[in-house]
Design an enzyme around this catalytic site. Structure first.
Site, PDB file in Angstrom:
ATOM      1  N   HIS A 184       0.834  -1.211   0.000  1.00 37.82           N
ATOM      2  CA  HIS A 184       0.000   0.000   0.000  1.00 37.82           C
ATOM      3  C   HIS A 184       0.868   1.261   0.000  1.00 37.82           C
ATOM      4  O   HIS A 184       0.958   1.983   0.993  1.00 37.82           O
ATOM      5  CB  HIS A 184      -0.961  -0.006   1.192  1.00 37.82           C
ATOM      6  CG  HIS A 184      -2.082  -0.981   1.020  1.00 37.82           C
ATOM      7  ND1 HIS A 184      -2.150  -2.183   1.694  1.00 37.82           N
ATOM      8  CD2 HIS A 184      -3.185  -0.936   0.219  1.00 37.82           C
ATOM      9  CE1 HIS A 184      -3.250  -2.830   1.328  1.00 37.82           C
ATOM     10  NE2 HIS A 184      -3.889  -2.111   0.435  1.00 37.82           N
ATOM     11  N   ASN A 185       1.485   1.497  -1.122  1.00 35.18           N
ATOM     12  CA  ASN A 185       2.349   2.670  -1.267  1.00 35.18           C
ATOM     13  C   ASN A 185       1.949   3.436  -2.538  1.00 35.18           C
ATOM     14  O   ASN A 185       0.942   3.101  -3.175  1.00 35.18           O
ATOM     15  CB  ASN A 185       3.819   2.221  -1.309  1.00 35.18           C
ATOM     16  CG  ASN A 185       4.049   1.140  -2.353  1.00 35.18           C
ATOM     17  OD1 ASN A 185       3.534   1.240  -3.471  1.00 35.18           O
ATOM     18  ND2 ASN A 185       4.800   0.103  -2.008  1.00 35.18           N
ATOM     19  N   ALA A 186       2.733   4.438  -2.890  1.00 35.32           N
ATOM     20  CA  ALA A 186       2.364   5.309  -4.017  1.00 35.32           C
ATOM     21  C   ALA A 186       2.390   4.569  -5.357  1.00 35.32           C
ATOM     22  O   ALA A 186       1.707   4.980  -6.308  1.00 35.32           O
ATOM     23  CB  ALA A 186       3.291   6.519  -4.065  1.00 35.32           C
ATOM     24  N   VAL A 187       3.167   3.489  -5.443  1.00 34.00           N
ATOM     25  CA  VAL A 187       3.207   2.746  -6.716  1.00 34.00           C
ATOM     26  C   VAL A 187       1.872   2.028  -6.932  1.00 34.00           C
ATOM     27  O   VAL A 187       1.355   1.984  -8.053  1.00 34.00           O
ATOM     28  CB  VAL A 187       4.389   1.744  -6.749  1.00 34.00           C
ATOM     29  CG1 VAL A 187       4.516   1.120  -8.132  1.00 34.00           C
ATOM     30  CG2 VAL A 187       5.686   2.432  -6.367  1.00 34.00           C
ATOM     31  N   HIS A 188       1.315   1.488  -5.858  1.00 30.50           N
ATOM     32  CA  HIS A 188      -0.026   0.884  -5.962  1.00 30.50           C
ATOM     33  C   HIS A 188      -1.041   1.956  -6.396  1.00 30.50           C
ATOM     34  O   HIS A 188      -1.876   1.706  -7.271  1.00 30.50           O
ATOM     35  CB  HIS A 188      -0.435   0.264  -4.622  1.00 30.50           C
ATOM     36  CG  HIS A 188      -1.898  -0.075  -4.519  1.00 30.50           C
ATOM     37  ND1 HIS A 188      -2.518  -0.986  -5.348  1.00 30.50           N
ATOM     38  CD2 HIS A 188      -2.874   0.424  -3.704  1.00 30.50           C
ATOM     39  CE1 HIS A 188      -3.815  -1.057  -5.033  1.00 30.50           C
ATOM     40  NE2 HIS A 188      -4.054  -0.192  -4.054  1.00 30.50           N
ATOM     41  N   HIS A 224      -6.873   6.981  -3.190  1.00 31.56           N
ATOM     42  CA  HIS A 224      -7.792   6.030  -2.544  1.00 31.56           C
ATOM     43  C   HIS A 224      -7.186   5.262  -1.363  1.00 31.56           C
ATOM     44  O   HIS A 224      -7.932   4.706  -0.554  1.00 31.56           O
ATOM     45  CB  HIS A 224      -8.345   5.037  -3.586  1.00 31.56           C
ATOM     46  CG  HIS A 224      -7.419   3.896  -3.847  1.00 31.56           C
ATOM     47  ND1 HIS A 224      -6.302   4.003  -4.644  1.00 31.56           N
ATOM     48  CD2 HIS A 224      -7.414   2.619  -3.382  1.00 31.56           C
ATOM     49  CE1 HIS A 224      -5.662   2.856  -4.666  1.00 31.56           C
ATOM     50  NE2 HIS A 224      -6.310   1.993  -3.910  1.00 31.56           N
ATOM     51  N   ASP A 225      -5.855   5.204  -1.254  1.00 34.31           N
ATOM     52  CA  ASP A 225      -5.218   4.539  -0.109  1.00 34.31           C
ATOM     53  C   ASP A 225      -4.295   5.501   0.638  1.00 34.31           C
ATOM     54  O   ASP A 225      -3.343   5.061   1.308  1.00 34.31           O
ATOM     55  CB  ASP A 225      -4.409   3.313  -0.571  1.00 34.31           C
ATOM     56  CG  ASP A 225      -5.260   2.055  -0.668  1.00 34.31           C
ATOM     57  OD1 ASP A 225      -6.247   1.939   0.086  1.00 34.31           O
ATOM     58  OD2 ASP A 225      -4.948   1.191  -1.521  1.00 34.31           O
ATOM     59  N   ASP A 334      -8.845  -1.224  -8.232  1.00 32.70           N
ATOM     60  CA  ASP A 334      -8.156  -1.474  -6.967  1.00 32.70           C
ATOM     61  C   ASP A 334      -7.724  -2.929  -6.822  1.00 32.70           C
ATOM     62  O   ASP A 334      -6.701  -3.208  -6.195  1.00 32.70           O
ATOM     63  CB  ASP A 334      -9.084  -1.073  -5.809  1.00 32.70           C
ATOM     64  CG  ASP A 334      -8.339  -0.988  -4.484  1.00 32.70           C
ATOM     65  OD1 ASP A 334      -7.115  -0.764  -4.503  1.00 32.70           O
ATOM     66  OD2 ASP A 334      -8.992  -1.127  -3.436  1.00 32.70           O
ATOM     67  N   GLN A 385      -3.739 -16.109  -3.059  1.00 29.94           N
ATOM     68  CA  GLN A 385      -4.131 -15.602  -4.372  1.00 29.94           C
ATOM     69  C   GLN A 385      -5.323 -16.376  -4.954  1.00 29.94           C
ATOM     70  O   GLN A 385      -6.234 -15.787  -5.523  1.00 29.94           O
ATOM     71  CB  GLN A 385      -2.945 -15.658  -5.344  1.00 29.94           C
ATOM     72  CG  GLN A 385      -1.926 -14.558  -5.097  1.00 29.94           C
ATOM     73  CD  GLN A 385      -2.537 -13.162  -5.187  1.00 29.94           C
ATOM     74  OE1 GLN A 385      -3.211 -12.821  -6.146  1.00 29.94           O
ATOM     75  NE2 GLN A 385      -2.317 -12.353  -4.161  1.00 29.94           N
TER      76      GLN A 385
HETATM   77 ZN   LIG Z   1      -5.848   0.140  -2.965  1.00 32.78          ZN
END
Ligand SMILES: [Zn+2]
Length: 456
Positions: A184-188, A224-225, A334, A385
């Site tokens: 959950h970082n800026a790349v996501h 969004h995150d 997402d 997964q």
């Molecule tokens: Zn997300």
């Protein structure tokens, strides 16, 4: 050094974004380093009303919540830090201590190297490699990509946006993601924004969307995150985190992402030239989009979507219907990782599992009870997964393909099938059986009480 800030009286009927609070003298929120750096996570939030930093060395910073009676802070320190979110405080404190951080966020269009620029020409391709783009932009994928998309969609011109304010806003957004989070970082966030762009280009949507819709979609995707702490809602609830209390244990993270986004929008002044009414509408609609990404609400949204498709009554000339479709599009964006090529999808799977297991390690260490999917002793990437795809991704993308039966939808379903087969192969090698489907996701869904369909 221990610094605390008192929260001001909240004048609004809704919780005020932390960044707005920061403008008034309060500093913002916890982070994953906060949670994990504290000797005991249960001590994080015994009381409300103030947040403090404690920096016992140069690298380990954490936040604790203290009673108001313990609050003492020097005026000079407060002057420096009161205007900053936690993430920006970290950076500025390094700056004031003379520590150079090898990170450049002041990238300009002209500074893109050739390869990054080339990639942006294909920003609408489903096989866009966001990891490569992030490296080519020196860790500025979210700023670079979102600025480019604003330009591409004509939003800067249409809404007469000040490009310096836009860039400042995007830099603040990027910096308020936690780069230490494996997932959950800026790349996501950049990846979700790129996926959202792909969906906005789909014929059904592009024919009916207004510039306003596109603007909200891109902002919601990018934010969004925002300020995600790297742990999930159950963790925040069981550690009595102040955010869980603030949002009454409901969509705790999503509410925080939204409020943080609103705070940055107001702080940047990006839409200061718009009427108050429009700005309020924007904040509210961005909230509706971000709140839709709460995965525990998936059944509610999916049954609504299914009902509309069964009845064939979606009318994209209707603003409420368009808004609902944008909620579904953001939900797809997402959790679209399993619908990417195996090379990209596999990397995302490893990153999200690393984040889950990190949480599980903390829970074990402090005897908090390990959350589902977070135990590295009993879970595997393949099991997680396969469960995720079976119970959440396949149902959602199946309905999306009914709505938008295009080449992109078929491509996504194709990758989803292939990736699932690949993980089943891995599972078979690991356990000798390919029939294990982790029911955790199904159990999570069944916890959700049926609710009346509604358009929001
Ligand atoms: Zn997300």
């Amino acid at each position: 050094m221990e610094v605390c800030y008192q929260l001001p009286v909240l004048p609004l009927d809704r919780p005020v974004p932390q960044h707005v609070l920061s403008r008034r003298g309060a500093i913002s929120f916890s982070s994953s380093s906060a949670l994990f750096g504290c000797p005991n996570p249960r001590q994080l939030s015994p009381r409300r009303g103030a947040i403090s930093y404690d920096s016992s060395d140069q690298t380990a910073l954490y936040i604790r919540m203290l009673a108001n009676s313990e609050i003492e802070v020097s005026v000079s320190a407060r002057n420096v830090r009161r205007l900053l979110s936690f993430q920006r405080y970290l950076r500025s404190s390094r700056f004031f201590r003379g520590i150079t951080v090898p990170n450049s966020s002041n990238i300009l269009d002209d500074d893109y190297n050739g390869q990054a620029k080339c990639m942006l020409e294909k920003v609408g391709n489903w096989n866009f490699d966001i990891f490569l783009f992030d490296r080519l932009t020196n860790g500025n994928s979210l700023v670079s990509l979102t600025f480019h998309l604003f330009n591409l969609h004509g939003l800067i011109e249409h809404f007469q946006l000040d490009t310096m304010k836009l860039r400042r806003f995007l830099v603040m957004v990027q910096e308020d993601y936690h780069s230490q989070n494996p997932y959950h970082n800026a790349v996501h966030a950049a990846d979700v924004t790129q996926a959202m762009h792909c969906y906005l280009k789909e014929p059904k949507l592009s024919e009916s969307l207004t510039p306003w819709d596109v603007l909200l979609s891109l902002i919601a995707a990018a934010t969004h995150d925002l300020d995600h702490p790297g742990v999930n809602q159950p963790f925040l609830i069981k550690t009595n985190h102040y955010l869980a209390t603030l949002y009454k244990n409901t969509s705790v993270l999503e509410n925080h992402h939204w409020r943080s986004a609103v705070g940055l929008l107001r702080e940047s002044g990006l839409f200061a030239h718009m009427s108050l009414e429009n700005r309020q509408l924007m904040e509210s609609q961005i909230g509706d989009l971000i709140l839709a990404t709460d995965i525990s609400q998936q059944n509610e949204y999916l049954s609504m979507f299914r009902s509309h498709l069964d009845r064939g009554d979606l009318c994209l000339e209707n603003a409420n219907h368009r808004h609902f479709i944008l909620q579904m599009a953001l939900k797809c964006a997402d959790i679209c990782n399993p619908c990417r090529t195996w090379e990209l999808s596999k990397q995302w799977s490893e990153k999200v599992t690393e984040e889950f297991f990190h949480q599980g390690d903390i829970e074990k260490k402090y005897h908090l009870g390990v959350s589902p999917l977070c135990d590295r002793q009993t879970e595997t990437i393949a099991n997680i997964q396969i469960g995720f795809m079976t119970y959440l991704v396949e149902p959602l993308f199946g309905e999306w393909a009914r709505f938008s039966n295009t080449r992109l939808s078929q491509t996504m379903l194709g990758h989803l099938g292939l990736n699932k087969a690949s993980w089943k192969g891995v599972q078979r090698e690991q356990s000798g059986s390919a029939d294990d489907v982790d029911p955790t996701f199904e159990e999570m869904d069944s916890d959700i009480l049926p609710q009346e369909p509604r358009l929001s």
